[in-house]
Design a protein around this motif. Structure first.
Motif, PDB file in Angstrom:
ATOM      1  N   ARG A   1      48.200 -33.340 113.650  1.00  0.00           N
ATOM      2  CA  ARG A   1      47.171 -32.466 114.618  1.00  0.00           C
ATOM      3  C   ARG A   1      47.363 -31.147 114.496  1.00  0.00           C
ATOM      4  O   ARG A   1      48.478 -30.797 114.392  1.00  0.00           O
ATOM      5  CB  ARG A   1      47.155 -33.128 116.191  1.00  0.00           C
TER       6      ARG A   1
ATOM      7  N   GLN B   1      50.517 -38.725 113.967  1.00  0.00           N
ATOM      8  CA  GLN B   1      49.223 -38.439 113.417  1.00  0.00           C
ATOM      9  C   GLN B   1      49.251 -36.890 113.439  1.00  0.00           C
ATOM     10  O   GLN B   1      49.859 -36.242 114.219  1.00  0.00           O
ATOM     11  CB  GLN B   1      48.305 -38.812 114.434  1.00  0.00           C
TER      12      GLN B   1
ATOM     13  N   ASP C   1      41.773 -32.896 113.958  1.00  0.00           N
ATOM     14  CA  ASP C   1      42.692 -33.610 113.091  1.00  0.00           C
ATOM     15  C   ASP C   1      42.531 -32.961 111.807  1.00  0.00           C
ATOM     16  O   ASP C   1      42.043 -32.033 111.586  1.00  0.00           O
ATOM     17  CB  ASP C   1      42.240 -35.102 113.023  1.00  0.00           C
TER      18      ASP C   1
END
Length: 388
Positions: free
Chosen positions: A378, A376, A295
């Motif tokens: 990544r 998200q 992440d």
């Protein structure tokens, strides 16, 4: 111009137009009506034409009119009112009572007919007739508006709404919405029983399961949700999703009501996505390259088998480690700099030195790309041992 639509039952104010060619009697009647019901506001007119002018200017809830008036009597006035205001309550309050007048009034569409009498009791009776007529009209308008909204909703639903009997063949009492688009059959054909939902539309292999799932939900009076296959009029198979619930009267189940929509394309896309993900999972796990995903903070969230095996860790041990726990020259500052300098879709080549669990080192050529996965941020790192 017609008056605005009447308010709902919760709106208690009532605007009454009283038309009588005797001004003193009109004013007296208005006073008594307000005394009988303080929600009344009474406007008076001394002839039919004046009354029509008031109707064009005010949102009148009920007309009370005398019969014997010059130029235009009460029946003629009623006929003109009905042309412009078909459902406006109209009470003929007349001193001339005869079967002929009553018959003409009924034929012209009068709401109520009341003969003038002596004493003040007649105003209590008149007030009651006016209130009942207004409340009935308001209820009818509220029901019509509710039905209009329901009809609009049903006509715009991407599927079918229904009411059926709780029997294995699901005989339909009502079907609305896109029935023909979904099944190829008209609503009338299904409602008549010419085509039966459970026998002719649901695919035979799904009939028993559908019945059992509904009955389980009904035992606890919970809503039910089903996915099953149907067969259309031209033999095409489709997948539908249904949500419904039992309808009870006096604690007895009387019907089922619900909604059915076509999810064929959605299911096909879902299955295709599942197959694609399965293929990607196989490629990910069996790739000869070292693959890890971390992440934006640099924490590893996923790693493939080759990555774990080469480093000498289990997947459980790797997930949660920081990038700099593996790449010996990497720092948290490097990860933040990379984040600032890398945009989604960029591909960067990075030469790194990894440290195994036993402390030994090896060189890796990595290719890093930033992706947006379900909202998200990544970073996917695909590495190959330099000696490979």
């Amino acid at each position: 111009m017609p008056p605005p639509d009447p308010g709902g039952a919760a709106d208690e104010s009532v605007l009454v137009l009283h038309v009588d060619d005797e001004p003193d009697f009109a004013d007296l009647a208005a006073s008594f009506l307000v005394r009988e019901d303080d929600s009344f506001e009474v406007v008076t007119a001394t002839n039919a034409q004046e009354g029509l002018d008031v109707l064009g200017a005010r949102a009148i809830d009920c007309v009370v009119s005398d019969y014997e008036m010059p130029k235009m009597d009460g029946i003629e006035f009623l006929e003109v009112v009905r042309e412009e205001y078909p459902d406006l309550p109209f009470v003929l309050f007349t001193g001339k009572g005869s079967e002929e007048v009553a018959s003409d009034a009924i034929q012209a569409g009068v709401t109520d007919y009341l003969q003038k009498r002596g004493g003040t009791e007649q105003y209590a009776l008149l007030a009651n007739r006016v209130r009942n007529a207004v409340e009935k009209r308001r209820s009818q308008h509220a029901l019509a508006e509710r039905n209009r909204r329901l009809g609009t909703l049903v006509s715009n639903l991407p599927g079918v709404v229904y009411r059926c009997v709780n029997e294995p063949e699901w005989p339909m009492e009502f079907v609305g919405g896109e029935c023909e688009e979904l099944t190829g059959y008209s609503a009338e054909t299904i409602e008549s029983g010419e085509v039966v939902w459970g026998a002719d539309i649901i695919v035979p292999d799904d009939v028993d399961t559908t019945w059992e799932q509904v009955q389980v939900a009904l035992e606890t009076r919970d809503p039910f949700e089903l996915t099953y296959r149907i067969r259309t009029a031209d033999g095409e198979r489709r997948i539908v999703w249904e949500r419904g619930r039992g309808i009870y009267e006096d604690n007895e189940l009387v019907a089922l009501e619900g909604f059915i929509t076509d999810i064929t394309e959605r299911q096909h896309r879902k299955h295709e996505l599942e197959r694609k993900n399965a293929r990607l999972e196989v490629l990910f796990e069996n790739s000869p390259d070292l693959i890890n995903v971390h992440d934006e903070s640099g924490t590893i969230v996923e790693a493939n088998r080759r990555f774990c095996d080469e480093l000498g860790y289990t997947e459980e041990e790797v997930v949660g480690m920081a990038v700099w726990d593996v790449a010996v020259r990497a720092t948290e500052a490097d990860v933040q700099a990379m984040k600032r300098e890398t945009e989604s879709g960029d591909l960067r080549r990075i030469e790194s030195t990894y440290e195994r669990s036993d402390g030994s080192h090896f060189s890796v050529v990595n290719h890093l790309t930033q992706l947006d996965l379900n909202g998200q941020e990544r970073y996917v790192v695909i590495g190959r041992v330099a000696d490979d």
